[in-house]
Motif scaffolding. Structure first.
Motif, PDB file in Angstrom:
ATOM      1  N   GLN A  16       5.887   8.257 -12.164  1.00  0.00           N
ATOM      2  CA  GLN A  16       6.342   7.558 -10.968  1.00  0.00           C
ATOM      3  C   GLN A  16       7.138   8.572 -10.168  1.00  0.00           C
ATOM      4  N   GLY A  17       6.815   8.683  -8.877  1.00  0.00           N
ATOM      5  CA  GLY A  17       7.563   9.608  -8.036  1.00  0.00           C
ATOM      6  C   GLY A  17       6.867   9.756  -6.704  1.00  0.00           C
ATOM      7  N   SER A  18       7.530  10.477  -5.794  1.00  0.00           N
ATOM      8  CA  SER A  18       6.988  10.643  -4.444  1.00  0.00           C
ATOM      9  C   SER A  18       6.429  12.045  -4.228  1.00  0.00           C
ATOM     10  N   VAL A  19       5.285  12.095  -3.597  1.00  0.00           N
ATOM     11  CA  VAL A  19       4.664  13.376  -3.254  1.00  0.00           C
ATOM     12  C   VAL A  19       5.503  14.205  -2.287  1.00  0.00           C
ATOM     13  N   SER A  67      -6.044  13.768  -3.482  1.00  0.00           N
ATOM     14  CA  SER A  67      -5.209  12.880  -2.680  1.00  0.00           C
ATOM     15  C   SER A  67      -6.175  11.996  -1.897  1.00  0.00           C
ATOM     16  N   ILE A  68      -6.539  10.869  -2.518  1.00  0.00           N
ATOM     17  CA  ILE A  68      -7.577  10.002  -1.954  1.00  0.00           C
ATOM     18  C   ILE A  68      -6.903   8.835  -1.242  1.00  0.00           C
ATOM     19  N   GLU A  69      -7.068   8.789   0.087  1.00  0.00           N
ATOM     20  CA  GLU A  69      -6.503   7.702   0.900  1.00  0.00           C
ATOM     21  C   GLU A  69      -5.012   7.517   0.623  1.00  0.00           C
ATOM     22  N   LEU A  70      -4.293   8.619   0.680  1.00  0.00           N
ATOM     23  CA  LEU A  70      -2.835   8.590   0.477  1.00  0.00           C
ATOM     24  C   LEU A  70      -2.073   8.993   1.742  1.00  0.00           C
ATOM     25  N   ASP A 100      -4.035  13.496  -9.920  1.00  0.00           N
ATOM     26  CA  ASP A 100      -4.403  12.555  -8.864  1.00  0.00           C
ATOM     27  C   ASP A 100      -3.132  11.992  -8.226  1.00  0.00           C
ATOM     28  N   LEU A 101      -2.948  12.279  -6.944  1.00  0.00           N
ATOM     29  CA  LEU A 101      -1.763  11.809  -6.213  1.00  0.00           C
ATOM     30  C   LEU A 101      -2.044  10.432  -5.623  1.00  0.00           C
ATOM     31  N   GLY A 102      -1.082   9.524  -5.713  1.00  0.00           N
ATOM     32  CA  GLY A 102      -1.301   8.154  -5.233  1.00  0.00           C
ATOM     33  C   GLY A 102      -2.349   7.484  -6.097  1.00  0.00           C
ATOM     34  N   CYS A 103      -2.179   7.596  -7.435  1.00  0.00           N
ATOM     35  CA  CYS A 103      -3.236   7.169  -8.376  1.00  0.00           C
ATOM     36  C   CYS A 103      -3.371   5.655  -8.436  1.00  0.00           C
ATOM     37  N   SER A 104      -2.368   4.928  -7.918  1.00  0.00           N
ATOM     38  CA  SER A 104      -2.496   3.492  -7.677  1.00  0.00           C
ATOM     39  C   SER A 104      -2.939   2.729  -8.922  1.00  0.00           C
ATOM     40  N   GLU A 105      -4.132   2.156  -8.903  1.00  0.00           N
ATOM     41  CA  GLU A 105      -4.602   1.371 -10.051  1.00  0.00           C
ATOM     42  C   GLU A 105      -5.308   2.228 -11.100  1.00  0.00           C
ATOM     43  N   CYS A 106      -5.149   3.535 -10.996  1.00  0.00           N
ATOM     44  CA  CYS A 106      -5.683   4.489 -11.985  1.00  0.00           C
ATOM     45  C   CYS A 106      -7.204   4.457 -12.053  1.00  0.00           C
ATOM     46  N   SER A 107      -7.869   3.969 -11.011  1.00  0.00           N
ATOM     47  CA  SER A 107      -9.323   3.806 -11.149  1.00  0.00           C
ATOM     48  C   SER A 107     -10.041   5.150 -11.139  1.00  0.00           C
ATOM     49  N   LEU A 108      -9.564   6.123 -10.381  1.00  0.00           N
ATOM     50  CA  LEU A 108     -10.196   7.448 -10.440  1.00  0.00           C
ATOM     51  C   LEU A 108      -9.931   8.103 -11.800  1.00  0.00           C
ATOM     52  N   GLU A 161      -2.309   8.805   4.878  1.00  0.00           N
ATOM     53  CA  GLU A 161      -2.131   7.874   6.003  1.00  0.00           C
ATOM     54  C   GLU A 161      -1.080   6.812   5.703  1.00  0.00           C
ATOM     55  N   HIS A 162      -0.590   6.765   4.448  1.00  0.00           N
ATOM     56  CA  HIS A 162       0.509   5.854   4.101  1.00  0.00           C
ATOM     57  C   HIS A 162       1.867   6.526   4.291  1.00  0.00           C
ATOM     58  N   LEU A 163       1.880   7.797   4.690  1.00  0.00           N
ATOM     59  CA  LEU A 163       3.134   8.542   4.856  1.00  0.00           C
ATOM     60  C   LEU A 163       3.481   8.661   6.334  1.00  0.00           C
ATOM     61  N   SER A 164       4.772   8.717   6.644  1.00  0.00           N
ATOM     62  CA  SER A 164       5.175   9.046   8.019  1.00  0.00           C
ATOM     63  C   SER A 164       4.755  10.490   8.286  1.00  0.00           C
ATOM     64  N   ASP A 191       2.266   8.218  -8.743  1.00  0.00           N
ATOM     65  CA  ASP A 191       2.324   7.219  -7.672  1.00  0.00           C
ATOM     66  C   ASP A 191       3.775   6.814  -7.493  1.00  0.00           C
ATOM     67  N   ILE A 192       4.128   6.459  -6.259  1.00  0.00           N
ATOM     68  CA  ILE A 192       5.501   6.024  -5.984  1.00  0.00           C
ATOM     69  C   ILE A 192       5.730   4.639  -6.566  1.00  0.00           C
ATOM     70  N   ASN A 193       4.645   3.906  -6.774  1.00  0.00           N
ATOM     71  CA  ASN A 193       4.728   2.544  -7.282  1.00  0.00           C
ATOM     72  C   ASN A 193       4.469   2.536  -8.797  1.00  0.00           C
ATOM     73  N   GLY A 194       5.544   2.739  -9.550  1.00  0.00           N
ATOM     74  CA  GLY A 194       5.428   2.838 -11.002  1.00  0.00           C
ATOM     75  C   GLY A 194       4.967   1.530 -11.639  1.00  0.00           C
ATOM     76  N   ARG A 228     -15.987   7.705  -2.570  1.00  0.00           N
ATOM     77  CA  ARG A 228     -14.913   8.718  -2.577  1.00  0.00           C
ATOM     78  C   ARG A 228     -14.687   9.233  -3.989  1.00  0.00           C
ATOM     79  N   HIS A 229     -14.658   8.316  -4.951  1.00  0.00           N
ATOM     80  CA  HIS A 229     -14.436   8.740  -6.338  1.00  0.00           C
ATOM     81  C   HIS A 229     -15.616   9.560  -6.854  1.00  0.00           C
ATOM     82  N   GLN A 230     -16.835   9.157  -6.464  1.00  0.00           N
ATOM     83  CA  GLN A 230     -18.011   9.914  -6.895  1.00  0.00           C
ATOM     84  C   GLN A 230     -17.972  11.332  -6.325  1.00  0.00           C
TER      85      GLN A 230
HETATM   86  N1  SAM Z   1      -6.004   6.910  -4.489  1.00  0.00           N
HETATM   87  C1  SAM Z   1      -6.315   5.507  -4.683  1.00  0.00           C
HETATM   88  C2  SAM Z   1      -7.784   5.334  -4.921  1.00  0.00           C
HETATM   89  O1  SAM Z   1      -8.543   6.251  -4.668  1.00  0.00           O
HETATM   90  O2  SAM Z   1      -8.189   4.268  -5.394  1.00  0.00           O
HETATM   91  C3  SAM Z   1      -5.916   4.624  -3.520  1.00  0.00           C
HETATM   92  C4  SAM Z   1      -4.614   4.973  -2.930  1.00  0.00           C
HETATM   93  S1  SAM Z   1      -3.736   3.618  -2.197  1.00  0.00           S
HETATM   94  C5  SAM Z   1      -4.597   3.293  -0.754  1.00  0.00           C
HETATM   95  C6  SAM Z   1      -2.264   4.513  -1.689  1.00  0.00           C
HETATM   96  C7  SAM Z   1      -1.331   4.751  -2.847  1.00  0.00           C
HETATM   97  O3  SAM Z   1      -0.385   5.731  -2.461  1.00  0.00           O
HETATM   98  C8  SAM Z   1      -0.553   3.505  -3.258  1.00  0.00           C
HETATM   99  O4  SAM Z   1      -0.756   3.257  -4.626  1.00  0.00           O
HETATM  100  C9  SAM Z   1       0.888   3.880  -2.953  1.00  0.00           C
HETATM  101  O5  SAM Z   1       1.812   3.326  -3.880  1.00  0.00           O
HETATM  102  C10 SAM Z   1       0.859   5.394  -3.035  1.00  0.00           C
HETATM  103  N2  SAM Z   1       1.921   6.083  -2.296  1.00  0.00           N
HETATM  104  C11 SAM Z   1       2.408   5.788  -1.071  1.00  0.00           C
HETATM  105  N3  SAM Z   1       3.374   6.656  -0.723  1.00  0.00           N
HETATM  106  C12 SAM Z   1       3.504   7.531  -1.756  1.00  0.00           C
HETATM  107  C13 SAM Z   1       4.350   8.647  -2.005  1.00  0.00           C
HETATM  108  N4  SAM Z   1       5.264   9.052  -1.121  1.00  0.00           N
HETATM  109  N5  SAM Z   1       4.208   9.305  -3.176  1.00  0.00           N
HETATM  110  C14 SAM Z   1       3.298   8.914  -4.091  1.00  0.00           C
HETATM  111  N6  SAM Z   1       2.470   7.863  -3.908  1.00  0.00           N
HETATM  112  C15 SAM Z   1       2.578   7.171  -2.763  1.00  0.00           C
END
Ligand code: SAM
Length: 232
Positions: free
Chosen positions: A84-87, A102-105, A25-33, A107-110, A50-53, A7-9
């Motif tokens: 830190q904040g929500s999309v 927005s990589i694998e983000l 990068d939205l949902g940058c998580s561990e900043c790997s991308l 599906e974590h949202l309602s 990312d929402i998880n600061g 996905r990153h490639q």
């Molecule tokens: N994008 C990352 C990657 O490619 O390695 C993986 C994403 S991880 C599966 C999902 C991320 O989305 C988590 O770090 C989570 O904290 C973040 N997240 C969830 N809801 C969010 C929101 N409303 N706003 C911003 N980030 C959110």
């Protein structure tokens, strides 16, 4: 290669072809991308949200420039910002980017929050291009031992048709066009019936950078709803 690396490639290949200067990068998580993108010489501003600061803070250290990076000509062009904040919320500092990923983000949202995501990302941030990846649930039958979703925090996993219908509505509502692709291939004889493991939509704004700016009135004002975690 592992799926997350594919996905990153995919993003890196897109960046190499399209040379965006401002990337978010939205949902940058561990900043790997972001850690991979920082080596791209065309990027001038690289931002993660990312929402998880706390998670971002814990993993951001590899992002800071190494002292030897300064020896590279043009390195000083790159600025990095982490928020830190929500999309689901608007922030005027993240408007007008060349590329939003927005990589694998989503599906974590309602589903209600996916609607807000669409309005914020496509309607308010109005980037030139957006790459969205999400699991393709049709592929799940090839994942051994899986019952239910691929991850316990997933709120949904879409079929290709479900992803398509969300994406096409986004295009209609916010003036984008989309192409569908993915990464993670099934065995040859099953490729058509199940599709890719991760499905990807590549969205391009109609009219490119100069696409119609529909922001009116209070939409044009500064809004700060994210918290700056770090800046390099
Ligand atoms: N994008 C990352 C990657 O490619 O390695 C993986 C994403 S991880 C599966 C999902 C991320 O989305 C988590 O770090 C989570 O904290 C973040 N997240 C969830 N809801 C969010 C929101 N409303 N706003 C911003 N980030 C959110």
């Amino acid at each position: 290669p592992a799926l997350h690396r594919q996905r990153h490639q995919f993003v890196i290949d897109f960046v190499n072809r399209n040379k965006p200067k401002k990337v978010l990068d939205l949902g940058c998580s561990e900043c790997s991308l972001l850690k991979k993108l920082k080596f791209n010489r065309d990027i001038e501003l690289l931002v993660g949200l990312d929402i998880n600061g706390a998670k971002v803070k814990k993993h951001m250290h590899g992002l800071a420039p190494l002292s030897t990076d300064y020896l590279q000509p043009s390195y000083d062009q790159l600025r990095i910002e982490l928020y830190q904040g929500s999309v689901t919320q608007k922030d005027s500092r993240l408007r007008g980017f060349d590329l939003v990923t927005s990589i694998e983000l989503i599906e974590h949202l309602s589903l209600a929050d996916v609607e807000l995501f669409s309005a914020v990302v496509f309607g308010y941030m109005t980037p030139v291009a957006v790459i969205v990846s999400t699991p393709n649930s049709e592929f799940n039958l090839l994942l051994p031992g899986l019952s239910g979703f691929r991850h316990s925090d997933h709120k949904f996993e879409w079929t290709r048709a479900e992803f398509r219908s969300w994406a096409l509505k986004v295009c209609l509502d916010y003036s984008y066009e989309v192409e569908f692709t993915g990464v993670g291939q099934a065995p040859q004889e099953q490729q058509d019936s199940v599709g890719f493991c991760s499905q990807i939509g590549v969205f391009q704004r109609l009219g490119g950078r100069n696409g119609s700016n529909m922001l009116l009135g209070d939409e044009a004002e500064d809004v700060f709803s994210y918290t700056l975690v770090s800046k390099f």
